[in-house]
Design a protein around this motif. Structure first.
Motif, short mmCIF file in Angstrom:
data_model
loop_
_atom_site.label_atom_id
_atom_site.label_comp_id
_atom_site.label_asym_id
_atom_site.label_seq_id
_atom_site.Cartn_x
_atom_site.Cartn_y
_atom_site.Cartn_z
N HIS A 75 14.90 4.78 -8.62
CA HIS A 75 13.86 5.44 -8.88
C HIS A 75 12.65 4.40 -9.52
O HIS A 75 13.22 3.35 -10.17
CB HIS A 75 13.77 6.24 -10.02
CG HIS A 75 12.60 6.87 -10.53
ND1 HIS A 75 12.22 7.58 -11.67
CD2 HIS A 75 11.27 7.35 -9.90
CE1 HIS A 75 11.16 8.00 -11.87
NE2 HIS A 75 10.57 7.95 -10.76
N GLY B 87 8.68 6.74 2.82
CA GLY B 87 7.85 5.50 2.28
C GLY B 87 7.72 4.70 3.34
O GLY B 87 6.70 4.03 3.42
N LEU C 151 8.84 -1.38 -2.02
CA LEU C 151 10.00 -0.53 -2.00
C LEU C 151 11.31 -1.48 -1.75
O LEU C 151 12.41 -1.09 -2.10
CB LEU C 151 10.13 0.35 -0.37
CG LEU C 151 9.06 1.44 -0.57
CD1 LEU C 151 9.08 1.97 0.79
CD2 LEU C 151 9.51 2.64 -1.67
N GLY D 30 5.53 3.96 -8.44
CA GLY D 30 4.75 3.51 -7.13
C GLY D 30 3.37 2.83 -8.00
O GLY D 30 2.70 3.65 -8.42
N ARG E 67 2.88 -1.28 -0.11
CA ARG E 67 4.16 -0.30 -0.74
C ARG E 67 5.37 -0.90 -0.12
O ARG E 67 6.48 -0.44 -0.59
CB ARG E 67 3.70 1.12 -0.39
CG ARG E 67 4.63 2.12 -0.88
CD ARG E 67 3.84 3.42 -1.17
NE ARG E 67 3.66 3.94 0.28
CZ ARG E 67 2.34 4.21 0.63
NH1 ARG E 67 1.35 3.94 -0.39
NH2 ARG E 67 1.67 4.34 1.84
N TRP F 88 13.98 5.65 0.89
CA TRP F 88 13.00 5.85 -0.02
C TRP F 88 12.10 7.07 0.56
O TRP F 88 11.43 6.87 1.59
CB TRP F 88 12.35 4.47 -0.19
CG TRP F 88 13.25 3.45 -0.95
CD1 TRP F 88 14.04 2.62 -0.68
CD2 TRP F 88 13.37 3.45 -2.48
NE1 TRP F 88 14.64 1.97 -1.68
CE2 TRP F 88 14.25 2.55 -2.87
CE3 TRP F 88 12.72 4.14 -3.29
CZ2 TRP F 88 14.65 2.10 -4.14
CZ3 TRP F 88 13.19 3.97 -5.00
CH2 TRP F 88 13.85 2.77 -5.33
N TRP F 89 11.57 7.84 -0.60
CA TRP F 89 10.35 8.81 -0.30
C TRP F 89 9.53 8.65 -1.57
O TRP F 89 10.09 8.37 -2.47
CB TRP F 89 11.34 10.07 -0.31
CG TRP F 89 12.18 10.38 0.88
CD1 TRP F 89 13.67 9.95 0.83
CD2 TRP F 89 11.90 10.91 2.13
NE1 TRP F 89 14.21 10.21 2.01
CE2 TRP F 89 13.18 10.77 2.78
CE3 TRP F 89 10.92 11.64 2.70
CZ2 TRP F 89 13.15 11.11 4.10
CZ3 TRP F 89 10.87 12.05 3.95
CH2 TRP F 89 12.03 11.82 4.74
N VAL F 90 8.55 8.85 -1.35
CA VAL F 90 7.41 9.17 -2.24
C VAL F 90 7.12 10.64 -2.75
O VAL F 90 6.69 11.60 -1.70
CB VAL F 90 6.11 8.54 -1.97
CG1 VAL F 90 5.02 8.50 -3.02
CG2 VAL F 90 6.47 6.93 -1.65
N SER G 149 6.26 8.79 -7.73
CA SER G 149 7.41 8.18 -7.83
C SER G 149 8.09 7.78 -6.50
O SER G 149 7.80 8.79 -5.84
CB SER G 149 8.58 8.65 -8.82
OG SER G 149 8.09 8.79 -10.23
N GLN G 150 8.42 6.72 -6.53
CA GLN G 150 9.38 6.32 -5.36
C GLN G 150 10.84 6.49 -5.57
O GLN G 150 11.29 6.03 -6.51
CB GLN G 150 8.97 4.92 -4.85
CG GLN G 150 7.69 4.64 -4.67
CD GLN G 150 7.32 3.15 -4.38
OE1 GLN G 150 8.21 2.26 -4.57
NE2 GLN G 150 6.23 2.71 -4.15
#
Length: 642
Positions: free
Chosen positions: A518, A411, A533, A521, A529, A380-382, A330-331
């Motif tokens: 959310h 991200g 985002l 991804g 990617r 944003w983080w994965v 998930s992002q």
């Protein structure tokens, strides 16, 4: 024989019914021949006080037709109500604001006015008279109410008239009653609560459980709820009433002439009227408030992500349709729940910590991790599974659960969230948090985090978007990802510091985070990617917040929200309240912005006088602030009343 008896009985009944009808008919004729007379007792003192009170509060109520003092704040809230836009005022509950908005609604106000400064002239679409009407009526009716309170306390009518006259001519009360402020309704409901209880107590002596007894008892509870619902200052009147009622209830318990059942009825009646009714009404005020204010507004960011998502527009428009369960791949954007000093999101960028800080301490020179108070693609983080290399969500998705070990990958830079035994830039007692940069030196990556769902129902709960409050516990050092709240220097772009805090120092809201935005991804390649985002999500999942959850959060924010630490430019000290050494800028000239209250002695230019519209200097006539009467020489530039 039986038949004859039955016929005789029926004949007798018919004769009796006919006689009764004739008798009722003649009685009605006699009543109609007489005039209908209603007798009543009218207290001319109350009539006179009410009339004079209305005259003093309503005469030229629209003057001045400009923003006066705190109308600049309450007017904004009225506009929010008219446009159904959410707002938060930490001065008190919403009932008083809704009363002011009711005046605007009845006057046809559309909410379109810029409440930006004291002295701004009202445009033609602002019904000034209607907006100030309810506070003026409350102030006017407080005068006869004071008279009745003193009478119910068994003082003479002369004493009661004197008390009422003091309220009638008191300048501060007159001034506040003629403006769009909350003090006048607050005083009205405080007096109403006291008067209602006195009326109830006097009924208790002669006619307990009668209709007037119930009316005054219930009205006491309603008035207390309204007083507290306007400002929290009203709770003192409520406590006063509860204290007196408790003493009287104690006397009832000790009354040997009353049965136990009757005493129980008395106690239950007081509990329903003075406890259940106020609490119910208090909740009702918030229910109406939250029902009316259903749209996103400028105060949204103070509230949690779940609260924001329950409003139309704003975050709700962004988060609508997001996946509910966070899965590996998930992002996400992570918002700090504490939100102080500013609401912010976990953030990173390519800049690194300086090798040497200003105080001479060294750093790891890793990539900076901060908390950023604005929406940004670098937020944003994965969520990555440490046992797999993929940064996409599998099919079917594998949800992340409480206790799972995860890695957080930034991200835009694909670097892992990391912490180690290096002191944080500003909070030297805590660990530095960074995104790991491999410099081929002896500083290994330590990027494993255990997910701890704070508000979980069970140990197998899944991580949910917006709803879950989570902590990230570092696997190697047991440090928890935390917002310290300190602003980094210029090398950190004045963003907020994020640190690793040991669990032994205790839990705090600044350690809790929630997923706000959310998406699942789908792109493994970094370039794809990055494009992903920037794109919105479109998966449809409903996320409604219950009334009690919204009420609890809003009430907590009202009680804990603090204003700016800086002193207000109109602030004063208690000594100045007594000596009246300082003027208050109640009203500025609409064209020159010159203050119209009376200045300090000796500061007037020759030939120029100022008027006070509230609290001013000793020796000045303050009543001119409330009534449309000015001295022969009015303040230069200050408009005269009509």
């Amino acid at each position: 024989m039986r038949c004859q008896s039955a016929c005789a009985v029926l004949g007798f009944l018919n004769f009796t019914q006919g006689g009764l009808r004739s008798l009722l008919f003649y009685k009605m004729l006699e009543v109609l021949k007489r005039p209908v007379v209603v007798t009543t007792n009218i207290n001319l003192n109350i009539v006179a006080l009410t009339g004079v009170g209305l005259l003093s509060r309503l005469w030229h109520l629209s003057y001045p037709r400009a923003v006066v003092f705190d109308e600049v704040y309450y007017g904004q809230y009225i506009s929010f109500y008219m446009n159904r836009v959410f707002f938060l005022d930490d001065s008190g509950p919403p009932f008083g604001h809704m009363l002011l908005a009711l005046g605007g609604y009845l006057g046809g106000f559309d909410g379109n006015f810029l409440w930006n400064r004291i002295g701004a002239e009202y445009t033609s679409n602002v019904p000034v008279w209607a907006l100030r009407l309810l506070p003026a009526l409350a102030g006017a009716l407080s005068v006869p109410m004071a008279y009745q309170i003193v009478v119910e306390l068994r003082f003479s009518h002369c004493t009661a008239m004197g008390a009422a006259l003091l309220l009638l001519i008191e300048n501060a009360l007159v001034t506040q009653s003629r403006l769009m402020l909350l003090e006048s309704p607050l005083i009205f409901f405080n007096l109403l609560a006291v008067l209602s209880y006195l009326k109830f107590f006097n009924c208790q002596k002669h006619r307990p459980f009668s209709l007037p007894w119930w009316f005054w008892l219930m009205l006491t509870g309603v008035a207390c709820a309204c007083a507290v619902g306007i400002k929290y200052m009203g709770i003192f009147t409520y406590l006063l009433v509860l204290g007196v009622a408790a003493v009287h209830a104690w006397h009832l318990i000790g009354d040997q002439t009353l049965s136990n059942v009757l005493v129980l009825y008395h106690l239950l009646a007081r509990a329903v009227a003075l406890l259940v009714t106020p609490v119910t009404l208090y909740l009702l005020f918030f229910y109406i408030h939250l029902t009316l204010l259903c749209r996103s507004g400028p105060h949204d960011q103070i509230m949690s992500s779940a609260f924001q998502a329950s409003l139309e527009g704003g975050l709700a428009r962004i988060t609508q349709g997001q996946p509910l369960e966070v899965a590996f791949g998930s992002q996400v954007t992570l918002r700090n729940i504490f939100g102080k000093p500013l609401p912010c999101w976990l953030h990173s960028h390519q800049n690194t910590y300086p090798i040497i800080y200003e105080n001479g301490r060294g750093s790891s020179h890793q990539q900076q991790v901060t908390c950023y108070p604005f929406k940004d693609v670098n937020n944003w983080w994965v969520v990555k599974d440490p046992g797999r290399h993929q940064l996409v969500v599998s099919n079917p998705p594998r949800p992340v659960r409480h206790g799972d070990v995860v890695q957080l990958v930034h991200g835009m830079t694909t670097r892992f969230l990391n912490t180690h035994d290096v002191a944080a830039p500003l909070s030297s007692h805590a660990q530095e948090v960074s995104c790991y940069v491999d410099y081929n030196i002896s500083v290994p990556a330590q990027n494993l985090w255990r997910l701890d769902i704070v508000n979980r129902q069970s140990d197998r709960d899944t991580w949910k978007t917006i709803l879950s409050a989570v902590r990230f516990v570092h696997l190697n050092t047991s440090a928890v990802l935390k917002l310290s709240g300190a602003h980094l220097p210029d090398w950190g772009f004045r963003q907020l510091e994020v640190v690793g805090e040991k669990l032994s120092r205790g839990h705090h809201e600044s350690m809790a985070w929630n997923v706000e935005e959310h998406r699942y991804g789908t792109s493994q390649e970094q370039r794809d990617r990055e494009l992903e985002l920037h794109a919105p999500t479109q998966v449809d999942v409903s996320r409604n917040l219950s009334f009690m959850a919204r009420f609890s959060e809003l009430q907590w924010r009202m009680l804990t929200l603090r204003g700016e630490d800086a002193e207000h430019k109109y602030s004063s000290t208690p000594l100045e309240w007594v000596t009246l050494d300082t003027s208050i800028a109640y009203w500025l000239h609409p064209r020159t912005s010159a203050p119209c209250p009376a200045p300090l002695p000796g500061s007037d230019p020759p030939g120029r006088e100022h008027r006070d519209l509230g609290l001013g200097q000793p020796g000045h006539s303050h009543l001119c602030a409330a009534l449309p009467v000015v001295p022969a020489q009015a303040a230069e530039g200050c408009p005269r009343p009509p």
